[in-house]
Design a protein around this motif. Sequence first.
Motif, PDB file in Angstrom:
ATOM      1  N   GLU A 262     -38.528 -50.816 -32.150  1.00  0.00           N
ATOM      2  CA  GLU A 262     -38.439 -51.529 -33.426  1.00  0.00           C
ATOM      3  C   GLU A 262     -39.807 -51.624 -34.083  1.00  0.00           C
ATOM      4  O   GLU A 262     -40.775 -52.113 -33.488  1.00  0.00           O
ATOM      5  N   VAL A 263     -39.925 -51.138 -35.327  1.00  0.00           N
ATOM      6  CA  VAL A 263     -41.150 -51.269 -36.106  1.00  0.00           C
ATOM      7  C   VAL A 263     -41.187 -52.662 -36.712  1.00  0.00           C
ATOM      8  O   VAL A 263     -40.235 -53.092 -37.371  1.00  0.00           O
ATOM      9  N   LEU A 264     -42.294 -53.376 -36.490  1.00  0.00           N
ATOM     10  CA  LEU A 264     -42.405 -54.766 -36.919  1.00  0.00           C
ATOM     11  C   LEU A 264     -43.184 -54.868 -38.220  1.00  0.00           C
ATOM     12  O   LEU A 264     -44.290 -54.332 -38.332  1.00  0.00           O
ATOM     13  N   MET A 265     -42.618 -55.526 -39.199  1.00  0.00           N
ATOM     14  CA  MET A 265     -43.306 -55.793 -40.453  1.00  0.00           C
ATOM     15  C   MET A 265     -43.868 -57.210 -40.371  1.00  0.00           C
ATOM     16  O   MET A 265     -43.170 -58.194 -40.620  1.00  0.00           O
ATOM     17  N   VAL A 266     -45.133 -57.315 -39.982  1.00  0.00           N
ATOM     18  CA  VAL A 266     -45.766 -58.607 -39.736  1.00  0.00           C
ATOM     19  C   VAL A 266     -47.076 -58.667 -40.513  1.00  0.00           C
ATOM     20  O   VAL A 266     -47.616 -57.639 -40.939  1.00  0.00           O
ATOM     21  N   PRO A 267     -47.622 -59.875 -40.733  1.00  0.00           N
ATOM     22  CA  PRO A 267     -48.915 -59.982 -41.426  1.00  0.00           C
ATOM     23  C   PRO A 267     -49.996 -59.198 -40.699  1.00  0.00           C
ATOM     24  O   PRO A 267     -50.025 -59.143 -39.466  1.00  0.00           O
ATOM     25  N   THR A 292     -46.371 -51.645 -28.578  1.00  0.00           N
ATOM     26  CA  THR A 292     -47.256 -50.489 -28.743  1.00  0.00           C
ATOM     27  C   THR A 292     -47.635 -50.384 -30.214  1.00  0.00           C
ATOM     28  O   THR A 292     -46.983 -50.968 -31.087  1.00  0.00           O
ATOM     29  N   CYS A 293     -48.689 -49.627 -30.493  1.00  0.00           N
ATOM     30  CA  CYS A 293     -49.049 -49.349 -31.879  1.00  0.00           C
ATOM     31  C   CYS A 293     -49.350 -47.862 -32.018  1.00  0.00           C
ATOM     32  O   CYS A 293     -49.599 -47.161 -31.022  1.00  0.00           O
ATOM     33  N   SER A 294     -49.327 -47.377 -33.240  1.00  0.00           N
ATOM     34  CA  SER A 294     -49.662 -45.987 -33.545  1.00  0.00           C
ATOM     35  C   SER A 294     -50.209 -45.940 -34.963  1.00  0.00           C
ATOM     36  O   SER A 294     -50.213 -46.947 -35.680  1.00  0.00           O
TER      37      SER A 294
END
Length: 511
Positions: A262-267, A292-294
């Motif tokens: 799931e890609v998170l849309m966060v501040p 994780t991040c990319s």
Amino acid sequence: MSAWVALLLLWGLALSRVTEEALFLDPRPNLWAEAQSLLEPWANVTLTCQSRLPTLAFQLLRDGVAQDPVRLASPALEHRFPLGAVTSDTRGLYRCRSGLNSRWTGLSNLVEVTGSEPLPPPLLSTKPVPWITPGLNTELLCHGGLHGVTFLLRREGDDQFLEVVEAPEDTKAIFPVKRPGGGTWRTELPLPRFPTLNSLPRTGPGKQCPHGCLALMMARPPPPTLTIKTDSAAVLSPGSGVSFTCVATLEGVHFQLRRGEEVLMVPRASTSPDRIFFQLNNLTLEDRGFYTCSYQLRDNLTPWSLDSAPVELVLSDGTLPAPELSAEPAALSPAPGSVVQLRCRAPRSGVRFALVRKDAREHRVHGLLSPEGTEALFELRDVSGAHSGNYSCVYTDLAPPFSGSAPSASVELRVDGPLPRPQLRPRRIGAVTPGRDAVFHCEGRVPDVIFELLRAGKAEPLEKVWSHHPSADLVLTYVGPQHAGKYSCRYRSYPLLSELSDPVELQVAGE
């Protein structure tokens, strides 16, 4: 940086987007050599030091030793240092620096003046990164240090030159990578006087490329690094917040944070073009798990990078019964270097255990285990003062609703004495050529510490490097005769400080 900003404001530059981008520019000057005649390059040589901004002072350094500074009557962007015919008194490795608001900038690029043939080898580097990815315009930058020469590029193991660039008004050439693929690349820098290119040094397949290399082609860019901010690295409670830092291998990219798929849309916020900070607020038990991040280039045409190593977020609502924590051996003041086992017991199986350590600086998860039974055994090897602190453990359900326990009673562990002594060794054996860098490798036993390089008789460290690993390289840049002597290293994990390593003597050639 403050001096750099003050200087920009002094000259009346508004902090527009252009100026903001300029704040990231390297303030170090550029140095190059000019020959009166390329047919006799060393017969009459002038070194030019070019500043990034107008300045009143320039200084030339030779073989690591600063020459007398030049003070100007009015600000200038560059200053020329005539060497004349190169002799033993002027032969060497040069750098320069310019004045920056009553202080000196960092040192310029290195220029080698040999006075003999062939010319010194050029430096080959890559822009923006040392790898090739479809959609990314990777370029090879060849820097020769001498004005008006011709640059030739060839692929390692291939006798044919791929491209030739004349640089009549510059000291460098840029080669676009037009044939992506595996292998290494190198450059030659001949002058008209040197028609026999085969006399230049070469490397065979599989050997290290001396002038510069380009990595194998990658279908996706390499992974970034994801970390949890120190004060967020403990077992968190619902309603609290957490901050992640994602650092890429190049600048000017898009980032994304994911929990599972799931890609998170966060501040998010950023203080540097190669990293970003993700903030998660009002956490719930469902926010537990692996993150994780990319990153991706801003053109949106290149693939996303490989994923970072996962970081696990642990949450507990404290509704389940507390576990029991015990130490083996029972003595809570173990000898340095010994092994301590901390056993955490839960009232049932099928849970995930977290060992938490609290000391004077932080409260952080020290280990995570998911055993089949009702207890988890955490082993602390080669204990030192860095392991001192109060330990507790919690457990959480592996299935919804992901409830967690209250923390166990704490166990205090105290290890007397300083941190273990590190070992220091030079990366290269023998005397260092004046003007080159001296690289030392300091190896300790404790990760996440600050390594320091000290010279015998000096209290203040010459170099400091933070490392996530229990070792780090410490570099003395542009060594001169004044750097000869004995050096030691140490590391610190506040408030603890290790003993000094055994000394290593740095020898500078010609001394």
